[in-house]
Design an enzyme around this catalytic site. Sequence first.
Site, mmCIF file in Angstrom:
data_model
loop_
_atom_site.group_PDB
_atom_site.id
_atom_site.type_symbol
_atom_site.label_atom_id
_atom_site.label_comp_id
_atom_site.label_asym_id
_atom_site.label_seq_id
_atom_site.Cartn_x
_atom_site.Cartn_y
_atom_site.Cartn_z
ATOM 1 C CG HIS A 136 -3.959 8.794 4.987
ATOM 2 N ND1 HIS A 136 -2.711 8.718 4.409
ATOM 3 C CD2 HIS A 136 -4.227 7.540 5.437
ATOM 4 C CE1 HIS A 136 -2.261 7.485 4.518
ATOM 5 N NE2 HIS A 136 -3.159 6.751 5.124
ATOM 6 N NE ARG A 189 -3.519 1.964 3.035
ATOM 7 C CZ ARG A 189 -4.664 2.468 2.592
ATOM 8 N NH1 ARG A 189 -5.262 1.919 1.555
ATOM 9 N NH2 ARG A 189 -5.203 3.516 3.185
#
Length: 180
Positions: free
Chosen positions: A154, A131
């Site tokens: 995020h 990732r």
Amino acid sequence: MNFVQPIRDPDMILFIKRYLKEQSERNYMLFVTGINSGLRISDILQLRVRDVKKTYFNIIEIKTGKKKRIDMTPQLQKEFKVYIEGKEDHEFLFKSRVGLNKPLSRSMAYKILRTAGERFGLDDIGTHTMRKTFGYHLYKQTGDVALLQKILNHSDPAFTLRYIGISDDMMNKAIKAFKI
């Protein structure tokens, strides 16, 4: 839990891909899926053949519970077309060798990647490396932290840059260029 890094060197990615392909198509495709999708390992391991017959993934993230649609790269689509040939829609993409149609375990996925990392002298590698590698290279190609932040889900761009190791790169570059 160890802190893992992205694989920054494109040549190293090629070496690992070749190594994993020699081991098995499953291990190779696990890695290729991770570095080309940005999905977490928990989401990758739940994928079934039917999930990759489109040009995108439609998933509900295990960690967040959020529904997410992620377009596949043309290269990943091409790889999946070959990989799923002859497989049934209900089959897990990355099957364990234990049991009937059981997904590969997180610990086995970790072991596969750790073994590949050790083979090439990478100490700080794990399942999350895939990732982070996706994020690192997407950022290097686009320079768009806001886009990457959204893709990785995020909440803070500074966290995203730390997460993919860009902050480390900038510090190392500054230290190497430092003169008194």
